[in-house]
Design a protein around this motif. Structure first.
Motif, PDB file in Angstrom:
ATOM      1  N   ASN A  65     -26.873  14.820   9.263  1.00 36.72           N
ATOM      2  CA  ASN A  65     -27.253  13.992  10.405  1.00 36.72           C
ATOM      3  C   ASN A  65     -27.683  14.885  11.567  1.00 36.72           C
ATOM      4  O   ASN A  65     -26.863  15.575  12.173  1.00 36.72           O
ATOM      5  CB  ASN A  65     -26.087  13.097  10.836  1.00 36.72           C
ATOM      6  CG  ASN A  65     -25.699  12.103   9.754  1.00 36.72           C
ATOM      7  OD1 ASN A  65     -26.567  11.611   9.030  1.00 36.72           O
ATOM      8  ND2 ASN A  65     -24.417  11.811   9.627  1.00 36.72           N
ATOM      9  N   ALA A  66     -28.968  14.887  11.859  1.00 34.88           N
ATOM     10  CA  ALA A  66     -29.521  15.659  12.977  1.00 34.88           C
ATOM     11  C   ALA A  66     -30.796  14.965  13.425  1.00 34.88           C
ATOM     12  O   ALA A  66     -31.755  14.857  12.656  1.00 34.88           O
ATOM     13  CB  ALA A  66     -29.807  17.098  12.564  1.00 34.88           C
ATOM     14  N   ASP A  67     -30.797  14.490  14.659  1.00 35.21           N
ATOM     15  CA  ASP A  67     -31.946  13.762  15.183  1.00 35.21           C
ATOM     16  C   ASP A  67     -32.854  14.652  16.027  1.00 35.21           C
ATOM     17  O   ASP A  67     -34.071  14.616  15.886  1.00 35.21           O
ATOM     18  CB  ASP A  67     -31.477  12.565  16.016  1.00 35.21           C
ATOM     19  CG  ASP A  67     -30.685  11.565  15.182  1.00 35.21           C
ATOM     20  OD1 ASP A  67     -31.006  11.437  13.980  1.00 35.21           O
ATOM     21  OD2 ASP A  67     -29.750  10.946  15.717  1.00 35.21           O
ATOM     22  N   ARG A  68     -32.265  15.444  16.915  1.00 32.31           N
ATOM     23  CA  ARG A  68     -33.061  16.277  17.815  1.00 32.31           C
ATOM     24  C   ARG A  68     -33.331  17.645  17.204  1.00 32.31           C
ATOM     25  O   ARG A  68     -32.645  18.088  16.287  1.00 32.31           O
ATOM     26  CB  ARG A  68     -32.346  16.419  19.161  1.00 32.31           C
ATOM     27  CG  ARG A  68     -32.229  15.103  19.920  1.00 32.31           C
ATOM     28  CD  ARG A  68     -31.713  15.341  21.329  1.00 32.31           C
ATOM     29  NE  ARG A  68     -30.324  15.734  21.330  1.00 32.31           N
ATOM     30  CZ  ARG A  68     -29.305  14.886  21.418  1.00 32.31           C
ATOM     31  NH1 ARG A  68     -29.539  13.587  21.489  1.00 32.31           N
ATOM     32  NH2 ARG A  68     -28.063  15.323  21.432  1.00 32.31           N
ATOM     33  N   THR A  69     -34.336  18.316  17.761  1.00 32.59           N
ATOM     34  CA  THR A  69     -34.765  19.602  17.208  1.00 32.59           C
ATOM     35  C   THR A  69     -33.668  20.643  17.298  1.00 32.59           C
ATOM     36  O   THR A  69     -33.459  21.431  16.365  1.00 32.59           O
ATOM     37  CB  THR A  69     -36.017  20.098  17.953  1.00 32.59           C
ATOM     38  OG1 THR A  69     -37.041  19.099  17.864  1.00 32.59           O
ATOM     39  CG2 THR A  69     -36.536  21.386  17.344  1.00 32.59           C
ATOM     40  N   LYS A  72     -31.291  20.176  14.522  1.00 33.60           N
ATOM     41  CA  LYS A  72     -31.820  20.588  13.220  1.00 33.60           C
ATOM     42  C   LYS A  72     -31.699  22.096  13.028  1.00 33.60           C
ATOM     43  O   LYS A  72     -31.544  22.575  11.904  1.00 33.60           O
ATOM     44  CB  LYS A  72     -33.282  20.155  13.095  1.00 33.60           C
ATOM     45  CG  LYS A  72     -33.475  18.642  13.059  1.00 33.60           C
ATOM     46  CD  LYS A  72     -34.941  18.267  12.992  1.00 33.60           C
ATOM     47  CE  LYS A  72     -35.116  16.752  12.976  1.00 33.60           C
ATOM     48  NZ  LYS A  72     -36.543  16.352  12.940  1.00 33.60           N
ATOM     49  N   ARG A  73     -31.787  22.852  14.131  1.00 34.52           N
ATOM     50  CA  ARG A  73     -31.639  24.304  14.023  1.00 34.52           C
ATOM     51  C   ARG A  73     -30.223  24.707  13.620  1.00 34.52           C
ATOM     52  O   ARG A  73     -30.011  25.816  13.130  1.00 34.52           O
ATOM     53  CB  ARG A  73     -31.988  24.969  15.355  1.00 34.52           C
ATOM     54  CG  ARG A  73     -33.453  24.868  15.748  1.00 34.52           C
ATOM     55  CD  ARG A  73     -33.748  25.816  16.886  1.00 34.52           C
ATOM     56  NE  ARG A  73     -35.129  25.709  17.328  1.00 34.52           N
ATOM     57  CZ  ARG A  73     -35.520  25.030  18.397  1.00 34.52           C
ATOM     58  NH1 ARG A  73     -34.615  24.404  19.132  1.00 34.52           N
ATOM     59  NH2 ARG A  73     -36.787  24.970  18.737  1.00 34.52           N
ATOM     60  N   LEU A  74     -29.263  23.825  13.835  1.00 26.40           N
ATOM     61  CA  LEU A  74     -27.863  24.154  13.556  1.00 26.40           C
ATOM     62  C   LEU A  74     -27.379  23.605  12.221  1.00 26.40           C
ATOM     63  O   LEU A  74     -26.203  23.743  11.891  1.00 26.40           O
ATOM     64  CB  LEU A  74     -26.975  23.608  14.683  1.00 26.40           C
ATOM     65  CG  LEU A  74     -27.337  24.049  16.107  1.00 26.40           C
ATOM     66  CD1 LEU A  74     -26.365  23.444  17.103  1.00 26.40           C
ATOM     67  CD2 LEU A  74     -27.340  25.561  16.224  1.00 26.40           C
ATOM     68  N   VAL A  75     -28.272  22.982  11.454  1.00 29.44           N
ATOM     69  CA  VAL A  75     -27.857  22.396  10.178  1.00 29.44           C
ATOM     70  C   VAL A  75     -27.337  23.466   9.227  1.00 29.44           C
ATOM     71  O   VAL A  75     -26.334  23.271   8.524  1.00 29.44           O
ATOM     72  CB  VAL A  75     -29.033  21.618   9.549  1.00 29.44           C
ATOM     73  CG1 VAL A  75     -28.750  21.293   8.088  1.00 29.44           C
ATOM     74  CG2 VAL A  75     -29.282  20.329  10.320  1.00 29.44           C
ATOM     75  N   TRP A  76     -27.997  24.616   9.199  1.00 33.56           N
ATOM     76  CA  TRP A  76     -27.561  25.670   8.278  1.00 33.56           C
ATOM     77  C   TRP A  76     -26.148  26.144   8.606  1.00 33.56           C
ATOM     78  O   TRP A  76     -25.406  26.568   7.706  1.00 33.56           O
ATOM     79  CB  TRP A  76     -28.548  26.834   8.321  1.00 33.56           C
ATOM     80  CG  TRP A  76     -28.450  27.686   9.553  1.00 33.56           C
ATOM     81  CD1 TRP A  76     -29.079  27.498  10.737  1.00 33.56           C
ATOM     82  CD2 TRP A  76     -27.659  28.863   9.706  1.00 33.56           C
ATOM     83  NE1 TRP A  76     -28.738  28.473  11.630  1.00 33.56           N
ATOM     84  CE2 TRP A  76     -27.865  29.337  11.020  1.00 33.56           C
ATOM     85  CE3 TRP A  76     -26.794  29.573   8.873  1.00 33.56           C
ATOM     86  CZ2 TRP A  76     -27.243  30.471  11.514  1.00 33.56           C
ATOM     87  CZ3 TRP A  76     -26.176  30.709   9.361  1.00 33.56           C
ATOM     88  CH2 TRP A  76     -26.404  31.150  10.668  1.00 33.56           C
ATOM     89  N   MET A  77     -25.760  26.059   9.873  1.00 38.78           N
ATOM     90  CA  MET A  77     -24.401  26.448  10.242  1.00 38.78           C
ATOM     91  C   MET A  77     -23.384  25.443   9.713  1.00 38.78           C
ATOM     92  O   MET A  77     -22.317  25.825   9.209  1.00 38.78           O
ATOM     93  CB  MET A  77     -24.298  26.565  11.764  1.00 38.78           C
ATOM     94  CG  MET A  77     -25.236  27.596  12.359  1.00 38.78           C
ATOM     95  SD  MET A  77     -25.063  27.711  14.144  1.00 38.78           S
ATOM     96  CE  MET A  77     -26.392  28.858  14.517  1.00 38.78           C
TER      97      MET A  77
END
Length: 619
Positions: A65-69, A72-77
């Motif tokens: 779940n990631a809406d803002r940019t 999305k940059r923190l998804v890998w974390m």
């Protein structure tokens, strides 16, 4: 260490190399029922699910779940924490990342604009609105001259604005209702208000007109024709698209979806007329550059090309825009961005991405910021120009020619000389291109070296750099300044952008305010107060009036102080006045009287002025 040896360290640091695609909100796996599907499910566990995609394929996938940019940059974390806890039993509390805290510096208070994030969506929205506005401008066939090209020259359009403009329907603080008053279809600041109007930044757009014989060879005639063009342009936009437009002598303001676009007209013939001087016999014409022609050429020829090239870099490298915004924020927090020039910051950041060999281009914000600091510290600015080769359009012969020209004219060129394909017609030896000066460049190199040591120490020794440690890099030292002017926070509409945000600032949308007024539609659709920052206007007035005796430094992003460095000539004049009893008319400068004039000039904006006479030379 050997596997059988006892490991004494309590933490291990790993470096990660990213791919260009940082958006991992939906991780596609193998097809359902294949041999790899079971392995994929075992690896991801309960996070794995079966999904159907628009192309009809049914795949094993993992969704985050990631809406803002910035999310999305923190998804890998999040994925790393999940996998370490699932397969190695390592708690998420024991896993830290060094690249997460820099983006917090680019965020705004959540109560101001909950969907702002780190500003990436704002820049995308501004550009999409500009594309639509460009199509509408080209469709205006009733204009006397056609618009040949439309270029956005603002930082927001090339994705390098530290804080992209907020929509004009957001105001700061309910008490600021009385900080503006409406005159027809636009607002103006209220003189008797304790509060400054909310800051609304305009977006610069250049409209290049076709050449025509309808406009005569007269500069004054062209200026008046431009004004009439702005009036007709505003009328047509209001009639066809129902925008709020306010024409002026130099531009036309257009309110579209609560964003203010500042339309200006470029006419190439005007540059030629400024550069052409008639002789007495009116038969021979000579070309000579003037201040007006240089400014017009810079604004109408150089900036559109350069903005387009920088926009291309931001599209090619996804982390470029974040890195350049962090770098500008660091320069401004050290009170040096005005003395460095924003376009130089864009070009230097573009250089580390376009010329990253032997390394790969930076694929994280922290690594990009570190590379910029290293470039500032290690580059030989005295003997080498920094050449930025966009799209590899410069040949080897052209690069060699640039280097030769640099060495031949080094004394007349700026200390930090950045060369591109587009500035060949600009005279870089002019004063307006000599930012930064030698003392400012030395100061920046010194600060970059200290910042680099701080970051490397935190990463190599402590294996982590938290947000508090990073914020130390963005807090300036005020020990070297002679005078410090403290500003009234109520008159600083950009205080919410500061590194240490004020907790007593509250924010509310204009729509909520308009509902309490009698005429909702007119209030919402009226043009707000544009580009009005009392602190910025005050420091510009100080620089224009006292530039010969002092240098002024300010953080435009929420800074509440103006730092003053008195030039040595001020004290030399005072020494001579004691020896020769010179009067004020003969060049003697009374520092105390000068500071009183600053206080009078900034009445209502200044909170207090602190002087440090012990730092002033006595001999």
């Amino acid at each position: 260490w050997k596997l059988n040896d006892k490991f004494e360290r309590t933490s291990i640091s790993f470096g990660v190399i990213f791919s260009d695609n940082y958006d991992l909100t939906v991780l596609k796996g193998p097809e359902h029922g294949s041999e790899q599907a079971n392995e994929f499910r075992q690896f991801w566990g309960e996070r794995c699910e079966l999904r159907r995609f628009p192309d009809g394929s049914i795949l094993e996938s993992v969704v985050w779940n990631a809406d803002r940019t910035n999310e999305k940059r923190l998804v890998w974390m999040d994925a790393t924490r999940y996998l370490l806890q699932m397969h190695a039993g390592i708690s998420i509390q024991h896993v830290t990342f060094s690249d997460t805290n820099l983006m917090q510096i680019l965020t705004l208070p959540f109560r101001l604009f909950s969907s702002y994030g780190s500003g990436d969506e704002q820049q995308l929205l501004i550009c999409s609105q500009l594309i639509e506005l460009s199509k509408q401008l080209r469709s205006l066939n009733e204009l006397p001259l056609k618009i040949m090209s439309i270029s956005g020259t603002s930082e927001s359009v090339r994705y390098t604005d530290v804080f992209p403009p907020l929509p004009a329907n957001f105001l700061t603080n309910l008490k600021k209702l009385r900080s503006v008053q409406r005159h027809g279809k636009f607002y103006t600041p209220r003189m008797d208000s304790r509060y400054s109007p909310p800051y609304t930044k305009s977006i610069d757009v250049l409209c290049q007109l076709e050449m025509s014989q309808k406009w005569f060879d007269d500069i004054d005639y062209i200026k008046h024709s431009k004004t009439l063009y702005y009036i007709q342009l505003a009328t047509l936009l209001e009639q066809k698209y129902h925008y709020t437009c306010v024409p002026t002598k130099t531009c036309c303001y257009v309110l579209k979806q609560y964003y203010v676009y500042r339309l200006t007209i470029g006419y190439n013939k005007e540059i030629y007329l400024h550069e052409t001087l008639n002789n007495k016999n009116d038969l021979i014409r000579s070309i000579k550059q003037t201040t007006e022609s240089k400014h017009l050429r810079y604004e109408t020829e150089y900036m559109p090309k350069l903005s387009a090239a920088i926009y291309g870099v931001s599209q090619q490298y996804v982390h470029y825009q974040s890195v350049v915004r962090i770098f500008k924020r660091w320069l401004s927090s050290q009170l040096l961005l005005d003395h460095f020039d924003s376009i130089n910051a864009d070009l230097i950041c573009a250089h580390i991405f376009l010329h990253s060999a032997p390394y790969q281009p930076a694929k994280s914000i922290l690594s990009g910021f570190i590379r910029i600091l290293r470039l500032l510290v290690n580059y030989d600015w005295l003997n080498e120009p920094l050449i930025v080769n966009f799209n590899h359009e410069l040949s080897k012969e052209q690069i060699i020619q640039m280097q030769t020209t640099f060495k031949e004219n080094r004394k007349n060129l700026p200390p930090l000389c950045v060369m591109t394909l587009f500035n060949d017609k600009l005279k870089l030896e002019d004063d307006e291109y000599k930012k930064p000066t030698v003392p400012i460049l030395k100061r920046i190199i010194q600060l970059a070296n200290e910042a680099l040591l701080h970051i490397e120490t935190k990463i190599n020794i402590e294996s982590n750099i938290d947000s508090d440690s990073l914020k130390l890099l963005f807090r300036p030292s005020l020990k070297c300044y002679d005078v410090i002017i403290e500003l009234n926070p109520l008159q600083c509409p950009r205080a919410y952008q500061g590194i240490d945000q004020l907790k007593d600032l509250f924010y509310i949308g204009r729509k909520q305010i308009a509902n309490e007024e009698e005429d909702d539609d007119e209030s919402v659709n009226s043009l707000p107060v544009v580009d009005f920052d009392p602190a910025r206007l005050y420091i510009n007035e100080l620089r224009s009036s006292y530039n010969d005796v002092a240098e002024f430094f300010h953080d435009e992003f929420g800074g509440l102080v103006i730092c003053v460095f008195l030039k040595p000539s001020v004290f030399e004049n005072n020494v001579r006045s004691k020896d020769k009893n010179l009067s004020k008319q003969n060049g003697v400068i009374d520092i105390n009287e000068m500071i009183k004039s600053w206080q009078l000039l900034g009445n209502g904006i200044i909170k207090s002025i602190r002087t440090f006479a012990e730092r002033w030379p006595t001999d």
